[in-house]
Design an enzyme around this catalytic site. Structure first.
Site, PDB file in Angstrom:
ATOM      1  N   CYS A  87      18.820  -0.569 -10.003  1.00  0.00           N
ATOM      2  CA  CYS A  87      19.156  -1.733 -10.829  1.00  0.00           C
ATOM      3  C   CYS A  87      19.849  -2.828 -10.027  1.00  0.00           C
ATOM      4  CB  CYS A  87      20.053  -1.309 -11.989  1.00  0.00           C
ATOM      5  SG  CYS A  87      19.298  -0.105 -13.101  1.00  0.00           S
ATOM      6  N   ASN A 115      21.140   9.964 -15.093  1.00  0.00           N
ATOM      7  CA  ASN A 115      22.369  10.643 -14.679  1.00  0.00           C
ATOM      8  C   ASN A 115      22.828  11.667 -15.714  1.00  0.00           C
ATOM      9  OD1 ASN A 115      23.712   9.587 -12.054  1.00  0.00           O
ATOM     10  ND2 ASN A 115      22.912   7.740 -13.001  1.00  0.00           N
ATOM     11  N   GLU A 145      13.321  14.399  -0.770  1.00  0.00           N
ATOM     12  CA  GLU A 145      13.321  12.992  -1.181  1.00  0.00           C
ATOM     13  C   GLU A 145      12.312  12.234  -0.312  1.00  0.00           C
ATOM     14  OE1 GLU A 145      13.441   9.247  -2.197  1.00  0.00           O
ATOM     15  OE2 GLU A 145      14.349  10.829  -3.426  1.00  0.00           O
ATOM     16  N   VAL A 177       6.979  16.300  -2.003  1.00  0.00           N
ATOM     17  CA  VAL A 177       6.402  17.541  -2.499  1.00  0.00           C
ATOM     18  C   VAL A 177       4.999  17.234  -3.012  1.00  0.00           C
ATOM     19  CG1 VAL A 177       6.586  19.378  -4.224  1.00  0.00           C
ATOM     20  CG2 VAL A 177       8.637  18.549  -3.044  1.00  0.00           C
ATOM     21  N   TYR A 211      40.793  -8.558 -31.974  1.00  0.00           N
ATOM     22  CA  TYR A 211      40.755 -10.018 -32.103  1.00  0.00           C
ATOM     23  C   TYR A 211      41.870 -10.657 -31.301  1.00  0.00           C
ATOM     24  CZ  TYR A 211      42.117 -14.581 -33.780  1.00  0.00           C
ATOM     25  OH  TYR A 211      42.491 -15.895 -33.823  1.00  0.00           O
ATOM     26  N   ARG A 267      28.941  22.401  -8.189  1.00  0.00           N
ATOM     27  CA  ARG A 267      30.324  22.505  -8.659  1.00  0.00           C
ATOM     28  C   ARG A 267      30.592  23.830  -9.368  1.00  0.00           C
ATOM     29  NH1 ARG A 267      29.493  16.740  -9.969  1.00  0.00           N
ATOM     30  NH2 ARG A 267      30.827  15.529  -8.548  1.00  0.00           N
ATOM     31  N   ALA A 282      19.132   9.523  -8.855  1.00  0.00           N
ATOM     32  CA  ALA A 282      20.136   9.759  -9.894  1.00  0.00           C
ATOM     33  C   ALA A 282      20.022  11.127 -10.552  1.00  0.00           C
ATOM     34  CB  ALA A 282      20.044   8.660 -10.952  1.00  0.00           C
ATOM     35  N   ALA A 283      18.865  11.431 -11.146  1.00  0.00           N
ATOM     36  CA  ALA A 283      18.733  12.671 -11.904  1.00  0.00           C
ATOM     37  C   ALA A 283      18.806  13.893 -11.000  1.00  0.00           C
ATOM     38  CB  ALA A 283      17.418  12.662 -12.687  1.00  0.00           C
TER      39      ALA A 283
END
Length: 459
Positions: A46, A309, A36, A84, A430, A23, A12-13
């Protein structure tokens, strides 16, 4: 020459940081190399209990973006199964090694994102012993557990060690697969992320599922039969087990950062500034970092995908030449145990005391919908408010059917430093299918405001 960004960690991070940087900077302006250690990128840890419990297919359904997507559409050099093993800040390079062995490789960097995540707590008794003992931190972990469950002879009895979020969620998943499940927990209650009075409600729900819950129990070892686990040994006796799942929590994976001389805080997480910067050209994000609690003002370690994230996005924007900050957390989390929903935000009573607050509490029981509408279910809400000011310090919810997500209203009030008196006037939606005329949040705020008044009067 193009600048080079090296990312340690492809979940994620790390991938949020890399994507945001891409981008803002073209492939001609910025090279991106990602290391990775597992077989997947950008996946939902999760979701693992729901894969194990056959509620979702996996692992592909749990992957947001594949390595091929990052390579083809984002022009990233993604190297799976590479860990690493050293960071050289003086010479601006990292040393990595394939997990299957081979010669190490060196990659230079101009910018480095440190995002290896967290390491599961794995006691000495769980290492190097019989087969059938699993953590569930990564998709690779989950794949190994699924292979064990699906292979013969099929396990019949499971022991889950630890009764936090992952422990109770995995216990439910294993029950769904037809196993007899026992949870053993060293503490006095399951779900220590809520106060004991709320945790007792969780215990009742877990037991109602047919799960045996043993608290105040310390695991001391394992027994095996022909190399396979056969029992969990504790200070109160033995629990038969054909499979053992570890739900003992995680710690920040900060060893590599510490060895490189990067700052590590008292929580064990890497210390960053508001922009997620650790040092010149070095950034960190996700489950390896500590952050600041917006209520107590103290450093905390809260490993959640939501924070990972956001922190990765902040780091990537800054690497790409923009400006962004991460303002801290209030500790909001939700989970589900069968039909029981549990939510919390802010400080527990223990936390509030440690932070030096004097406080009052209010506990109310209400229903999720108008009492006459089909499906109305009970929920219990607990608020903690500062004595004198009435400032909301924390909140917890345990209930069924639409209970847990009400914690978001309370988290928003907490984030914006509202008092419980101010909260009584919140204009909440409500309709009988969704709430009573007096929403449970409003009822709890009103009771807490009265408690604050009475505490002031008594003083």
């Amino acid at each position: 020459m193009a600048r080079r960004l090296v990312v340690i960690g492809g979940n994620a991070a790390g991938m949020s940081a890399a994507s945001q940087a891409r981008r803002r900077r073209s492939r001609d302006d910025l090279e991106i190399v990602v290391f990775e250690r597992g077989h997947f990128t950008s996946y939902s840890s999760c979701g693992i209990p729901y894969w194990v419990g056959d509620l979702v297919d996996g692992p592909d359904r749990l992957v947001a973006r594949t390595p091929e997507t990052f390579r083809d559409e984002y022009a990233m050099d993604v190297r799976l199964c590479h860990e690493v093993v050293a960071i050289d800040l003086a010479h601006r390079h990292v040393v990595a090694r394939h997990t299957a062995g081979g010669e190490p490789v060196r990659e230079r960097f101009d910018d480095l994102v440190y995002a290896p995540g967290a390491r599961p707590v794995r006691p000495d008794w769980a290492g190097g012993g019989p087969e059938g003992v699993f953590g569930v931190q990564t998709l690779d972990d989950a794949a190994a557990l699924m292979a064990w469950l699906d292979a013969g002879p099929a396990p019949r009895r499971a022991v889950v060690v630890g009764a936090g979020y992952i422990g109770v969620e995995m216990a439910e998943a294993l029950v769904r697969r037809g196993l007899a499940v026992t949870i053993v927990e060293r503490g006095p209650q399951p779900m220590a992320t809520v106060d004991p009075d709320m945790g007792s409600l969780v215990r009742e729900a877990i037991r109602a599922m047919g799960i045996e819950v043993r608290t105040g129990v310390t695991v001391t070892g394992l027994k095996d039969s022909d190399g396979r686990v056969s029992a969990v040994v504790t200070d109160t006796g033995e629990f038969p087990a054909d499979v053992v799942v570890l739900g003992l929590g995680v710690r920040p994976d900060a060893d590599l950062a510490r060895a490189a001389g990067l700052p590590v805080g008292r929580t064990g997480g890497v210390v960053t500034d508001l922009r997620m910067r650790v040092a010149d050209g070095v950034w960190a994000a996700g489950d390896c970092v500590e952050t600041v609690h917006r209520v107590s003002g103290q450093p905390v370690y809260v490993p959640l995908g939501t924070h990972a994230n956001k922190q990765g996005r902040v780091a990537g924007i800054n690497i790409g030449g923009g400006y962004a900050t991460f303002p801290g957390v209030v500790g909001t989390a939700v989970t589900k145990v069968c039909e029981l929903e549990v939510g919390r935000t802010g400080l527990l009573e223990l936390d509030a005391t440690a932070a030096g607050y004097e406080f009052v509490t209010a506990v109310v029981r209400s229903t999720s919908r108008a009492g006459y509408y089909p499906g109305a279910a009970e929920m219990t809400i607990k608020l903690i408010a500062e004595r004198g000011t009435g400032l909301l310090l924390g909140a917890q919810i345990v209930g069924r059917s639409e209970a847990a997500k009400r914690i978001d209203v309370l988290a928003t009030a907490l984030w914006n430093r509202m008092t419980v008196d101010e909260m009584t006037a919140l204009d909440l939606g409500y309709a009988p299918p969704y709430a009573p005329v007096w929403d449970p949040v409003l009822v709890a705020a009103r009771k807490a405001a009265v408690a604050v008044e009475r505490a002031d009067y008594r003083s």
